[in-house]
Scaffold this motif. Structure first.
Motif, PDB file in Angstrom:
ATOM      1  N   TYR A   1     -12.827  -6.086   1.054  1.00  0.00           N
ATOM      2  CA  TYR A   1     -12.965  -5.341   2.317  1.00  0.00           C
ATOM      3  C   TYR A   1     -11.602  -5.117   2.954  1.00  0.00           C
ATOM      4  O   TYR A   1     -11.266  -3.995   3.365  1.00  0.00           O
ATOM      5  CB  TYR A   1     -13.890  -6.122   3.248  1.00  0.00           C
ATOM      6  N   ALA A   2     -10.795  -6.179   3.036  1.00  0.00           N
ATOM      7  CA  ALA A   2      -9.463  -6.059   3.646  1.00  0.00           C
ATOM      8  C   ALA A   2      -8.582  -5.093   2.863  1.00  0.00           C
ATOM      9  O   ALA A   2      -7.843  -4.290   3.449  1.00  0.00           O
ATOM     10  CB  ALA A   2      -8.805  -7.434   3.720  1.00  0.00           C
ATOM     11  N   THR A   3      -8.675  -5.153   1.547  1.00  0.00           N
ATOM     12  CA  THR A   3      -7.856  -4.287   0.698  1.00  0.00           C
ATOM     13  C   THR A   3      -8.266  -2.825   0.831  1.00  0.00           C
ATOM     14  O   THR A   3      -7.421  -1.924   0.871  1.00  0.00           O
ATOM     15  CB  THR A   3      -7.964  -4.729  -0.768  1.00  0.00           C
ATOM     16  N   SER A   4      -9.577  -2.578   0.918  1.00  0.00           N
ATOM     17  CA  SER A   4     -10.070  -1.193   0.959  1.00  0.00           C
ATOM     18  C   SER A   4      -9.903  -0.544   2.315  1.00  0.00           C
ATOM     19  O   SER A   4     -10.111   0.671   2.435  1.00  0.00           O
ATOM     20  CB  SER A   4     -11.548  -1.158   0.552  1.00  0.00           C
ATOM     21  N   LEU A   5      -9.536  -1.311   3.335  1.00  0.00           N
ATOM     22  CA  LEU A   5      -9.355  -0.719   4.670  1.00  0.00           C
ATOM     23  C   LEU A   5      -8.269   0.356   4.679  1.00  0.00           C
ATOM     24  O   LEU A   5      -8.296   1.269   5.510  1.00  0.00           O
ATOM     25  CB  LEU A   5      -9.011  -1.810   5.693  1.00  0.00           C
ATOM     26  N   ARG A   6      -7.313   0.244   3.754  1.00  0.00           N
ATOM     27  CA  ARG A   6      -6.250   1.253   3.711  1.00  0.00           C
ATOM     28  C   ARG A   6      -6.782   2.620   3.293  1.00  0.00           C
ATOM     29  O   ARG A   6      -6.122   3.640   3.528  1.00  0.00           O
ATOM     30  CB  ARG A   6      -5.150   0.811   2.749  1.00  0.00           C
ATOM     31  N   LYS A   7      -7.955   2.640   2.668  1.00  0.00           N
ATOM     32  CA  LYS A   7      -8.560   3.906   2.251  1.00  0.00           C
ATOM     33  C   LYS A   7      -9.651   4.372   3.217  1.00  0.00           C
ATOM     34  O   LYS A   7     -10.381   5.319   2.918  1.00  0.00           O
ATOM     35  CB  LYS A   7      -9.156   3.750   0.843  1.00  0.00           C
ATOM     36  N   ALA A   8      -9.766   3.692   4.357  1.00  0.00           N
ATOM     37  CA  ALA A   8     -10.800   4.067   5.323  1.00  0.00           C
ATOM     38  C   ALA A   8     -10.484   5.429   5.931  1.00  0.00           C
ATOM     39  O   ALA A   8      -9.318   5.835   6.010  1.00  0.00           O
ATOM     40  CB  ALA A   8     -10.886   3.007   6.429  1.00  0.00           C
ATOM     41  N   PRO A   9     -11.504   6.169   6.371  1.00  0.00           N
ATOM     42  CA  PRO A   9     -11.265   7.473   7.021  1.00  0.00           C
ATOM     43  C   PRO A   9     -10.395   7.309   8.262  1.00  0.00           C
ATOM     44  O   PRO A   9     -10.377   6.252   8.893  1.00  0.00           O
ATOM     45  CB  PRO A   9     -12.680   7.940   7.392  1.00  0.00           C
TER      46      PRO A   9
END
Length: 211
Positions: free
Chosen positions: A87-95
């Motif tokens: 989750y923390a890692t994927s936040l950089r790809k959040a809209p």
């Protein structure tokens, strides 16, 4: 949900030690998924943070540390650590949304995903009797460890990245000790001081890593 479920099936010691691997997870995952370079000092800081947690757990007697054989609860705790690191890692790809708008979307997704196991629980076990103490605990958990903490963590990741934010993930052990003294009447021992200093030192050292 996985963390709370794991505590029903394993010891608090195992659970805390496995959760202390969060800084390592938040370093490895971006390196694997996004080929991001990780400074060796970051790994050293993560290891130092785990040492601080272990110092708490053993009351300063690391030779007495024993991790029992992994059981279902331990696997749930590891799964929770893995998913939170993801989750923390994927936040950089959040809209590109306002951070509070993003929080609303994430919580909506969480409510939908938790509705299924909750419905199964109601179907199999029926509704549980809710005391005033239990209701108060649920309100507190819903506001502070959930809503407020996720809002602050999301903002922190946006500002400093998941790798740097992950190093802070063992601070709850320090805060837990500081809160247990006035709220639960526990004594503040020497091993609490050293364990806290080790964890804080790992955070301060991590700030030496160039962005």
């Amino acid at each position: 949900m996985l963390v709370y479920s794991s505590l029903q099936l394993t010891t608090a010691t195992n659970n805390l030690l496995l959760q202390s691997t969060m800084p390592i997870m938040t370093l490895v995952m971006p390196a694997v998924i996004f080929r991001e370079r990780v400074a060796l000092l970051h790994f050293a800081c993560a290891g130092l943070s785990i040492l601080g947690v272990a110092w708490f757990m053993t009351k300063g007697q690391l030779a007495n540390l024993r991790l029992e054989a992994l059981n279902t609860g331990d696997l749930l705790a590891l799964a929770a650590v893995f998913l939170y690191a993801a989750y923390a890692t994927s936040l950089r790809k959040a809209p590109q949304l306002h951070h509070l708008s993003l929080l609303v979307v994430l919580f909506a997704a969480g409510i939908v995903s938790l509705a299924i196991p909750y419905a199964l629980h109601l179907l199999l076990e029926g509704p549980s009797a809710l005391s005033l103490t239990s209701a108060s605990a649920l309100v507190f958990i819903g506001i502070f460890p959930s809503l407020v903490s996720y809002a602050l963590f999301n903002r922190a990741v946006a500002l400093i990245g998941s790798m740097r934010a992950g190093i802070y993930m063992n601070l709850p052990a320090v805060f837990g000790v500081l809160m247990a003294v006035p709220l639960l009447g526990e004594r503040f021992e020497q091993y609490h001081v050293l364990g806290s200093l080790i964890i804080i030192a790992s955070i301060l050292l991590s700030r030496k890593v160039k962005k």
